[in-house]
Design an enzyme around this catalytic site. Sequence first.
Site, mmCIF file in Angstrom:
data_model
loop_
_atom_site.group_PDB
_atom_site.id
_atom_site.type_symbol
_atom_site.label_atom_id
_atom_site.label_comp_id
_atom_site.label_asym_id
_atom_site.label_seq_id
_atom_site.Cartn_x
_atom_site.Cartn_y
_atom_site.Cartn_z
ATOM 1 N N GLU B 270 0.607 -1.268 -0.330
ATOM 2 C CA GLU B 270 -0.333 0.252 0.127
ATOM 3 C C GLU B 270 1.192 1.749 -0.333
ATOM 4 O O GLU B 270 0.683 2.796 -0.286
ATOM 5 C CB GLU B 270 -0.697 0.317 1.018
ATOM 6 C CG GLU B 270 -2.590 0.500 0.976
ATOM 7 C CD GLU B 270 -2.987 0.021 2.043
ATOM 8 O OE1 GLU B 270 -3.270 0.413 3.453
ATOM 9 O OE2 GLU B 270 -3.887 -0.442 1.946
ATOM 10 N N HIS B 302 14.275 -14.884 -12.837
ATOM 11 C CA HIS B 302 14.695 -14.211 -11.559
ATOM 12 C C HIS B 302 14.209 -12.460 -11.830
ATOM 13 O O HIS B 302 15.388 -12.052 -11.863
ATOM 14 C CB HIS B 302 16.535 -13.949 -11.874
ATOM 15 C CG HIS B 302 17.380 -15.085 -11.901
ATOM 16 N ND1 HIS B 302 18.430 -14.945 -11.089
ATOM 17 C CD2 HIS B 302 17.417 -16.476 -12.502
ATOM 18 C CE1 HIS B 302 19.155 -16.061 -11.300
ATOM 19 N NE2 HIS B 302 18.032 -17.101 -11.856
ATOM 20 N N LYS B 402 -14.412 1.776 -3.619
ATOM 21 C CA LYS B 402 -14.906 1.601 -2.278
ATOM 22 C C LYS B 402 -16.592 2.596 -2.877
ATOM 23 O O LYS B 402 -17.717 1.927 -2.414
ATOM 24 C CB LYS B 402 -14.866 2.812 -1.150
ATOM 25 C CG LYS B 402 -13.705 1.828 -0.284
ATOM 26 C CD LYS B 402 -12.650 2.887 0.927
ATOM 27 C CE LYS B 402 -12.296 2.563 1.328
ATOM 28 N NZ LYS B 402 -11.005 3.449 2.173
#
EC number: 5.3.1.9
Lengths: 429, 429
Positions: B270, B302, B402
């Site tokens: 985050e 890698h 949201k």
Amino acid sequence: MQVDLGTVFDATPGVTRDGLERLDERVTTAHERIEQGRRNNEPGYTALNLPDTVDITRIHDAVASFDDPTAILIIGIGGSALGAATLVNALGDDTAPVYVLDNVDPASISRVLESIPLSETVVNVVSRSGTTAETLANFLVVRDAMTEAGVDWTDRTIVTTGTDGNLRQLADSESLPALSVPEGVPGRFSVLSTVGLVVAALQGIALTDLMTGATDAAAELSGSLFETPAYAYGATTYALATRGARTNVMMPYAENLETFAEWFAQLWAESLGKDHRGQTPVRALGATDQHSQLQLYRAGPHNKVITLMRPRHRSPCPIPSTDLDGLSYLSGSDLGSLLDAEFEATEASLVDADIPTIRVEIDAVDAQSLGALLYEFEAACICYGELASVPTFTQPAVEWGKRATRGLLGDDELTETAAVTDKPTLRID
Amino acid sequence: MQVDLGTVFDATPGVTRDGLERLDERVTTAHERIEQGRRNNEPGYTALNLPDTVDITRIHDAVASFDDPTAILIIGIGGSALGAATLVNALGDDTAPVYVLDNVDPASISRVLESIPLSETVVNVVSRSGTTAETLANFLVVRDAMTEAGVDWTDRTIVTTGTDGNLRQLADSESLPALSVPEGVPGRFSVLSTVGLVVAALQGIALTDLMTGATDAAAELSGSLFETPAYAYGATTYALATRGARTNVMMPYAENLETFAEWFAQLWAESLGKDHRGQTPVRALGATDQHSQLQLYRAGPHNKVITLMRPRHRSPCPIPSTDLDGLSYLSGSDLGSLLDAEFEATEASLVDADIPTIRVEIDAVDAQSLGALLYEFEAACICYGELASVPTFTQPAVEWGKRATRGLLGDDELTETAAVTDKPTLRID
């Protein structure tokens, strides 16, 4: 399962519809190879025959003598533990809680041994070779603890192992109930065998429903990804990986599929991670990880595909009404509806940012759907492995460390041990 | 903590010693910026002042009225739950088990509510804004369940929230004990504040020892990565990321640091996952994941750095002697020695394959070491963010979802909702 690929075409990295159709020709070849392997019971491929070959009755018979345990203890590691743990997390209940000793941490084993009533615990020790260091060390500790507590460990132990080796000899000499790990089935493909099913049977999970789901899924395999959800998933993740999606996030929106994501991670990592190739599996959980990982998934590097998984049916849990400010939209809704809204919103937010997503839906987290899901992900993985031309069923890279461990504990003079002690250091204190 | 960078120089991707020394000049600048932010209590940077600003006495006073709970329930999500869960997983005991409601899965909440005696449970509801959908929905369900069970929820609830908002008003009107989330401290940097410490105090974890560790770590920050373990970690992972290590595997060899790896994953994802940059954190666990992920880590692409973490001291757990074939090397050893041998063997096996690793060691999993560890990883993350020029303390990409969620539940007409319903589909059944 149902797989929805609708959002991968406009994503970055993405696959064109044409690209997917060209890939489908290679899926046809992969399917033929898989069917050939199944017909000939070749190592690995034979895992896809388990719905026909596993002997459910024998498993039920083997666990029948343990009536009403208070706790169940799995001693195994990797594929010898994750399958059973996945089944129990998804379908189990709390009547006989399942503990898993899949590590050798002294702090944890003490805690487990203090938590469980040893005289009412069933121990399932699982190791194909009978020599897995972690499993055998834990088994020795548990056996000793039982003896110290005055419990006859031979009354409380069921063994799942190969046809020979340490554990098989022990089972024979102590007359323990013992089940055989099927030949040619790597641990990570063994959930639908004795390896995963013994503890499931002890927990009362409906093995026949599991196998019905798997059998139905087996019947669905066909030569086209557009007709086979398993191949749709395997081929599309492969195509995305070759275009830059080096990471595959498995994000179920159901807490009882959290261990499924761990199981998937082993399947994907150990099967496909070789020859400097492979796709790194990342275990996530919706909606929780929206508040932890979503920032990265949406705004970070375009090197991921996000697999969003959910059951279509959930148990009800109404959200009580409230007059708290700004929460009226929750009033009268249901926790499951909120979780589903978050699922769809997260998917859309990733699509809006051109991140490739794949939606996987199952009917419900029940035995039949889970049997199908596990089978289909195994088939998906094998399909990916065929397309990537990697040896899906081996895991040679873990041997070096096993030898070094033995060397460090004084077993032998090994070249690997010297490498450990010669490690360069630059310590910052 | 002690950080060992010895193996990164010869790895692929790797950093040269010269490269690291050049980078150290930028670390000096980053450190100056961090110190300036701390002096001015700027948002985010002020988290590094928590050892000086947190009021331990106030936290102890707030929890004092809850004597001897049988269970503790955290209702929070993301940074409002992971810090407390990390402390409890590392340092807690089983006298009052801690349950975390950090999701909105109806199946899980039912299971938790059936498992705990509501009349003897303390609920800590944590949300800075007081409007977090998941947290408030869960809180409404739990409050209702308590009332139905004849339990006065106002006697059993402690609130951690901002200075205003829903939960603050509720705490005021119902005279609930309430603690303030500190200003300017993002959730993922809040473990050493009221957000993480309330439940730790309820569990009897030594908050003063935690803060002593953090204070000592704060005093160690200096302008050179070669003298500061936190910056050594942050700068080296940054350098490796720019050279191709887009994934950072956090693999503690201690089960009680498993949640630490989750906490780290939020911190890293985050904070640093923005502007199409960032390093994908992967949570692993030694030795368990040697049997699941090591094949990929050693033989796959890698594109990773592997962080191997362990405590130097472990509790003893002798492995009983055995005459089982091929296990003599385990006889008379100890589970902890086996785990340490596996740690060193895995590190060496990665080094042998030119995979970059960083070793992080702490004295023991105790409060003082953990306080330091958490503080140092926060500083490491901020250092990385400075070097990468990303806004470490924001998380704008989660807002879209949201809004879409609220829209789907019928709160408003939102453009995000239309995007959800217009999603393209290609369903494979």
